[in-house]
Design a protein around this motif. Structure first.
Motif, PDB file in Angstrom:
ATOM      1  N   SER A 162      20.223  46.304 -21.752  1.00 22.55           N
ATOM      2  CA  SER A 162      20.568  46.338 -20.336  1.00 22.55           C
ATOM      3  C   SER A 162      21.341  45.079 -19.979  1.00 22.55           C
ATOM      4  O   SER A 162      21.071  44.004 -20.498  1.00 22.55           O
ATOM      5  CB  SER A 162      19.312  46.460 -19.466  1.00 22.55           C
ATOM      6  OG  SER A 162      18.488  45.334 -19.622  1.00 22.55           O
ATOM      7  N   LYS A 163      22.285  45.260 -19.110  1.00 26.52           N
ATOM      8  CA  LYS A 163      23.081  44.154 -18.588  1.00 26.52           C
ATOM      9  C   LYS A 163      23.287  44.381 -17.100  1.00 26.52           C
ATOM     10  O   LYS A 163      23.594  45.488 -16.669  1.00 26.52           O
ATOM     11  CB  LYS A 163      24.452  44.059 -19.272  1.00 26.52           C
ATOM     12  CG  LYS A 163      24.403  43.830 -20.775  1.00 26.52           C
ATOM     13  CD  LYS A 163      23.860  42.470 -21.113  1.00 26.52           C
ATOM     14  CE  LYS A 163      23.852  42.268 -22.631  1.00 26.52           C
ATOM     15  NZ  LYS A 163      23.107  41.110 -23.022  1.00 26.52           N
ATOM     16  N   ILE A 173      23.433  49.664 -17.242  1.00 24.60           N
ATOM     17  CA  ILE A 173      24.448  48.722 -16.763  1.00 24.60           C
ATOM     18  C   ILE A 173      24.383  48.683 -15.239  1.00 24.60           C
ATOM     19  O   ILE A 173      24.688  49.669 -14.568  1.00 24.60           O
ATOM     20  CB  ILE A 173      25.857  49.135 -17.237  1.00 24.60           C
ATOM     21  CG1 ILE A 173      25.887  49.244 -18.772  1.00 24.60           C
ATOM     22  CG2 ILE A 173      26.912  48.157 -16.723  1.00 24.60           C
ATOM     23  CD1 ILE A 173      27.050  50.020 -19.326  1.00 24.60           C
ATOM     24  N   GLY A 177      29.868  44.036 -17.623  1.00 29.13           N
ATOM     25  CA  GLY A 177      28.595  44.638 -17.987  1.00 29.13           C
ATOM     26  C   GLY A 177      28.750  45.661 -19.097  1.00 29.13           C
ATOM     27  O   GLY A 177      27.978  45.680 -20.058  1.00 29.13           O
ATOM     28  N   ILE A 178      29.761  46.521 -18.986  1.00 27.35           N
ATOM     29  CA  ILE A 178      30.025  47.537 -20.009  1.00 27.35           C
ATOM     30  C   ILE A 178      30.328  46.869 -21.342  1.00 27.35           C
ATOM     31  O   ILE A 178      29.750  47.207 -22.379  1.00 27.35           O
ATOM     32  CB  ILE A 178      31.186  48.461 -19.570  1.00 27.35           C
ATOM     33  CG1 ILE A 178      30.750  49.324 -18.385  1.00 27.35           C
ATOM     34  CG2 ILE A 178      31.671  49.319 -20.724  1.00 27.35           C
ATOM     35  CD1 ILE A 178      31.893  50.075 -17.704  1.00 27.35           C
ATOM     36  N   CYS A 190      27.208  44.946 -22.793  1.00 24.30           N
ATOM     37  CA  CYS A 190      26.116  45.842 -23.161  1.00 24.30           C
ATOM     38  C   CYS A 190      26.393  46.507 -24.509  1.00 24.30           C
ATOM     39  O   CYS A 190      25.541  46.496 -25.413  1.00 24.30           O
ATOM     40  CB  CYS A 190      25.922  46.904 -22.077  1.00 24.30           C
ATOM     41  SG  CYS A 190      24.438  47.893 -22.299  1.00 24.30           S
ATOM     42  N   CYS A 224      24.220  53.947 -15.332  1.00 18.78           N
ATOM     43  CA  CYS A 224      25.007  53.011 -14.530  1.00 18.78           C
ATOM     44  C   CYS A 224      24.353  52.910 -13.153  1.00 18.78           C
ATOM     45  O   CYS A 224      24.133  53.928 -12.487  1.00 18.78           O
ATOM     46  CB  CYS A 224      26.444  53.490 -14.395  1.00 18.78           C
ATOM     47  SG  CYS A 224      27.339  53.487 -15.967  1.00 18.78           S
TER      48      CYS A 224
END
Length: 156
Positions: free
Chosen positions: A8-9, A83, A17-18, A21, A135
């Motif tokens: 997870s980010k 994310i 984030g994508i 992660c 997301c």
């Protein structure tokens, strides 16, 4: 057996984030099988420490992680990625928003993220791996992080 690794980010910028992660989870999903592989430490813990409160089930599970067992050839590595990111369509403090408008904006943004996620999966060589992607648009990634840490008892 499908074995899921999770990552997870929560970042202000969804692109960051994508990227982070999938870069973080890739070694666990596509790394070569050898003793020094990223996933080996986790697999050793799982095979040595697993206890499902039933000796027969525990023994059966451990066979999937015994390299000398036929069952070890039946393990499929998968991923789950969460994310979280800042979404500018949430109202600012003290301002009321209309739920339907927020939902519409979130749906449109999430639809647009499919292409970005697909490109990142290809760049990380994860496009042939089963990965569940969650997301989460947030009013504030920093605010979420602070609230989460506080709920976990990890802040002053």
């Amino acid at each position: 057996m499908k074995l899921f690794w999770g990552e997870s980010k929560v970042y202000k910028d969804v692109g960051d984030g994508i990227k982070e992660c999938f870069a973080s989870i890739a070694p666990f999903l596509i790394g070569p099988d050898h003793e020094g592989a990223e996933r080996e430490k986790d697999l050793i813990l799982l095979s040595d420490k697993a206890d499902l409160s039933d000796p027969i089930v525990t023994t059966a599970l451990r066979q999937y992680f015994n390299k000398d067992s036929k069952q070890s050839k039946r393990v499929r590595y998968c991923g789950i990625a969460l994310i979280g990111f800042d979404a500018d369509y949430y109202p600012t403090d003290g301002v009321k928003g209309i739920a339907e408008e927020i939902a519409k904006a979130a749906k449109a943004e999430l639809e647009n993220l499919k292409t970005r996620i697909g490109k990142r999966l290809t760049a990380e060589k994860l496009n042939q791996i089963e990965i569940e992607v969650l997301c989460i648009p947030l009013p504030s990634a920093d605010g979420f992080r602070k609230a989460f840490l506080k709920a976990m008892g990890l802040t002053e």
